[in-house]
Design an enzyme around this catalytic site. Structure first.
Site, short mmCIF file in Angstrom:
data_model
loop_
_atom_site.label_atom_id
_atom_site.label_comp_id
_atom_site.label_asym_id
_atom_site.label_seq_id
_atom_site.Cartn_x
_atom_site.Cartn_y
_atom_site.Cartn_z
N GLY A 30 -2.67 -2.03 -7.09
CA GLY A 30 -2.67 -1.22 -5.98
C GLY A 30 -1.19 -0.76 -5.92
N GLY A 33 0.04 3.18 -4.39
CA GLY A 33 -0.15 3.46 -2.90
C GLY A 33 1.22 3.54 -2.00
N GLY A 34 1.14 3.37 -0.87
CA GLY A 34 1.95 3.76 0.26
C GLY A 34 2.80 2.54 0.10
CB ILE A 35 1.94 -1.08 0.53
CG1 ILE A 35 1.67 -0.86 2.08
CG2 ILE A 35 2.48 -2.40 0.55
CD1 ILE A 35 0.43 -1.87 2.67
N GLY A 36 2.42 -0.08 -2.27
CA GLY A 36 2.37 -0.53 -3.71
C GLY A 36 3.64 0.16 -4.29
NE ARG A 103 -4.73 -0.73 11.61
CZ ARG A 103 -4.25 -0.96 12.84
NH1 ARG A 103 -4.96 -0.80 13.80
NH2 ARG A 103 -3.04 -1.55 13.03
CG ASN A 116 -9.63 -1.97 2.41
OD1 ASN A 116 -9.81 -1.01 1.74
ND2 ASN A 116 -8.44 -2.01 3.16
CG ASP A 172 1.75 -10.20 11.90
OD1 ASP A 172 1.60 -9.00 12.05
OD2 ASP A 172 0.70 -11.08 11.52
CG HIS A 199 -2.05 -9.53 9.09
ND1 HIS A 199 -0.70 -9.68 9.64
CD2 HIS A 199 -2.09 -8.74 8.18
CE1 HIS A 199 -0.34 -8.51 9.09
NE2 HIS A 199 -0.91 -7.86 8.24
CG MET A 250 2.40 -4.27 3.99
SD MET A 250 2.36 -5.93 5.19
CE MET A 250 2.91 -7.12 3.93
#
Length: 337
Positions: A30, A33-36, A103, A116, A172, A199, A250
């Protein structure tokens, strides 16, 4: 000039490594993507990584080419599409999975489930076939269900090792540390709040009573702080107004957890991170607690520790939702064609 300036902090201050055996192949599934992308950038900056293997269904060659120009030692390879997934995973020591859809406003983590769940099951299947001994670090939400999904898939191949399968809940902890530091005027790098449970929403249980350094809050402050930590993801989703979810924080948290796993694999002692794992600590099959990490993954589950009455109540209130999420993940794999 800029590259020189960022170098001292590239491996995140909390996990600056002194290890010498830094030859890990790390895959990011991934990666476009936005995190990847920011996660891959942080991993590329780390001396712990010798080969960064990037996989996604689109754009991976471009991300890999871009990162490969950075003057750090990790060799970067890009793999795109289902046909190249096996090649991306072969010989991997650690696999980090931020893949999946993010999300959007109004969505719960559970709304993400159907999309997912299929993605994580497919990727776990590939891990079982290509790198069954790797440390698997899953970011893809809903983590409360995706860890049971990946675990059940690995079991089908007879390669499931609960000490090497982690749900990454580090964001978290990162948020709890930041929020406590903000309220108390502390240096967030020196604050450590264990966060247990799951989570998502009320399954996120910050143990403020176990914070180091010790902090005191009134009952009202504690309730408000706990609620903010539990709903921090929604805070970001709303603030981004439809443009995404928590991606940068993240990515930072995912990199922090990955570096801790790598440090421990390299023999560094005393490495502790919270993670959502197979557990005997409560009546839930999977539960996040502080974990002592070692060369082979989890060396010791450090458990819940001493809880206050308020924290015990939070644990009790989380159980029904957590059990349902776990069952949902297990049932998904049981019913897979």
């Amino acid at each position: 000039m800029f590259a020189r300036a960022v170098r001292p902090t590239v491996s995140l201050t909390r996990s600056l490594s002194t290890s010498t055996q830094n030859n890990a192949k790390v895959a990011v599934l991934g990666a476009s993507g936005g995190i990847g992308q920011p996660l891959s950038l942080l991993l590329k900056n780390s001396p712990l990584v010798s080969h960064l293997s990037l996989f996604d269904i689109a754009h991976t060659p471009g991300v890999a080419a871009d990162l490969s120009h950075i003057e750090t030692r990790a060799n970067v390879t890009g793999h795109m599409g289902p046909d190249q997934l096996d090649a991306a995973l072969q010989g991997c020591d650690v696999v980090v999975i931020p893949a999946g859809v993010p999300r959007k406003p109004g969505m719960t983590r559970d709304d993400l489930f159907n999309t997912n769940a299929t993605i994580v099951a497919t990727l776990a299947d590939a891990c079982a076939r290509n790198c069954p001994e790797a440390m698997i670090c899953i970011i893809a939400n809903p983590v409360n269900s995706t860890i049971p999904i990946a675990s059940e898939v690995m079991k089908k191949y007879g390669v499931y090792n609960p000490n090497r399968m982690f749900g990454v809940t580090t964001l978290d902890i990162v948020r709890a540390n930041a929020f406590v530091a903000e309220l108390k005027g502390l240096d967030p790098a020196r604050v450590n709040v264990p966060v247990i449970g799951g989570h998502a929403g009320k399954t996120i249980i910050p143990l403020i009573s176990q914070c180091t350094p010790k902090v005191e809050f009134s009952a009202d402050q504690l309730a408000a702080l706990t609620a903010r930590i539990q709903e921090a993801g929604t805070e970001v989703v709303k603030a981004k107004a439809g443009a995404g979810s928590a991606t940068l924080s993240m990515a930072y948290a995912g990199a922090r957890f990955t570096f801790s796993v790598l440090d421990a694999m390299n023999g560094k002692e005393g490495v502790v991170e919270c993670g959502y794992v197979r557990s005997e600590e409560t009546e839930c099959k999977y539960f996040s607690t502080p974990l002592l990490l070692g060369k082979s993954g989890i060396e010791k589950n450090l458990g819940l520790g001493q809880l206050t009455a308020f924290e015990e109540q939070l644990v009790a209130e989380a159980m029904t939702e957590l059990k349902a999420s776990i069952k949902k993940g297990e049932d998904f794999v049981a019913n897979m064609k």
